[in-house]
Design a protein around this motif. Sequence first.
Motif, short mmCIF file in Angstrom:
data_model
loop_
_atom_site.label_atom_id
_atom_site.label_comp_id
_atom_site.label_asym_id
_atom_site.label_seq_id
_atom_site.Cartn_x
_atom_site.Cartn_y
_atom_site.Cartn_z
N ALA A 1 -5.72 3.96 3.61
CA ALA A 1 -4.43 3.98 3.27
C ALA A 1 -3.45 3.17 3.89
N SER A 2 -3.94 2.69 5.17
CA SER A 2 -3.23 1.63 6.00
C SER A 2 -4.14 1.01 7.09
N GLY B 1 -1.57 -0.15 2.78
CA GLY B 1 -3.16 -0.21 2.34
C GLY B 1 -3.68 -0.78 3.52
N ARG C 1 -12.53 9.35 4.64
CA ARG C 1 -11.05 9.01 4.01
C ARG C 1 -10.69 10.10 2.77
N SER D 1 -7.16 9.39 2.98
CA SER D 1 -6.60 8.08 3.44
C SER D 1 -7.19 7.13 2.43
N ARG D 2 -6.92 7.02 1.35
CA ARG D 2 -7.49 6.32 0.13
C ARG D 2 -6.64 5.06 -0.18
N LEU D 3 -7.23 4.06 -0.35
CA LEU D 3 -6.67 2.84 -1.17
C LEU D 3 -6.30 3.28 -2.52
N ASP D 4 -5.23 2.94 -3.02
CA ASP D 4 -5.00 3.44 -4.53
C ASP D 4 -5.53 2.33 -5.56
#
Length: 364
Positions: free
Chosen positions: A58-59, A193, A211, A228-231
């Motif tokens: 996520a970051s 991201g 994550r 904590s996922r990248l979308d």
Amino acid sequence: MKIENNQLLPQYLMYKEEYLKKVEEVLESGWYVLGNEVKNFEQEFAEYNGAKYCVGVASGLDALILAFEALHLNPGDEVIAPANTYIASIMGFTRNGLVPKFVEPDEYYNMDATKIEEVIGPKTKAICVVHLYGQIANMPEIMKIANKYNLKVVEDCAQSHGASINGKKCGTWGDVGCFSFYPTKNLGGFGDGGAIITNNKEIDDEIRMMRNYGSKKTYYFEKVGYNSRLDELQAGLLRVKLQHLDELTDDRRNDALRYLNELKNPKIKLPKLKFGEAGHVFHLFVVEVENRNAFIQYCEKNEISLKIHYPQPPHLSDAYKYLGYHRGDFPVTENMADHIITLPLYNGMLSDEVKYVIDKLNCF
Ligand SMILES: Cc1ncc(COP(=O)(O)O)c(C=O)c1O
């Protein structure tokens, strides 16, 4: 002429059609979290860097927190880190109960490899390297020391996507490379991201599980994890930009080289390249000036927007008061913080704008 320090709109407009097409594609897919866009981005970003694995998160800060967690160090263990960095580099491991041992920067603003051995003690277990402002740190020397003392190495590549030494990219020298895709970054998304890259399957497996709530199999949980996922939307847009990253880097580098070649004012100390042009992707163009207030006033008068990256080193921040450091403990870093200043540089900056900055600054 008014010159912004940074602008994000021009580079969106460069590839607008491709971005909008991707947005439509993702929205129409009906699948928005952990789908094909993330899977494909992970594969493509691993390949771009020359790493075996990549996990989207996520970051950039989450990438660092998860990377250090996956090393399974013990609370109280020490991590060698640059005194001169953005504070997130330090938060990534202190969040895991680890203790920083700061090292002063070299003349390239990165951790001085010749000073690392001085702070190695029995509790030292890892090095957190940061490739600050876009310039790769002295990885050949740092890896020699890490190997000699059996230390883990995490690379903070939040500012250095694509920087390399002899073709070997940042993030692939140590155990894990951590990236941020915050919008201002060289590979910036349209929101938050991050990602980690590694050649270590166990680290990849663990971060992939952590994550997503500590789960490998839907609704079965092995560990207390994170969300904590990248979308999918960010991953899709990052895939579009990744295809253009090398041309975007060349564009930054061209402007930076003009500054380096054409700024000829002895009052302005220019950055130096340690590993040639490939070693620096010019996330930020940071110079030093003796009388910073006068310089800022002069630039304000000429409508050139400046920033300071960063005015306060981590050891002097309230966040790290508990470590007990004071002004004077890291004089090289503190002196830099008092004199550095970031000139305008961004994708889509016009040639006339670069020339305007150069002409004005040469008259300071
Ligand atoms: C060197 C460095 N490390 C880590 C981070 C954290 O990245 P993020 O903002 O995506 O959490 C940043 C940027 O913000 C950074 O510049």
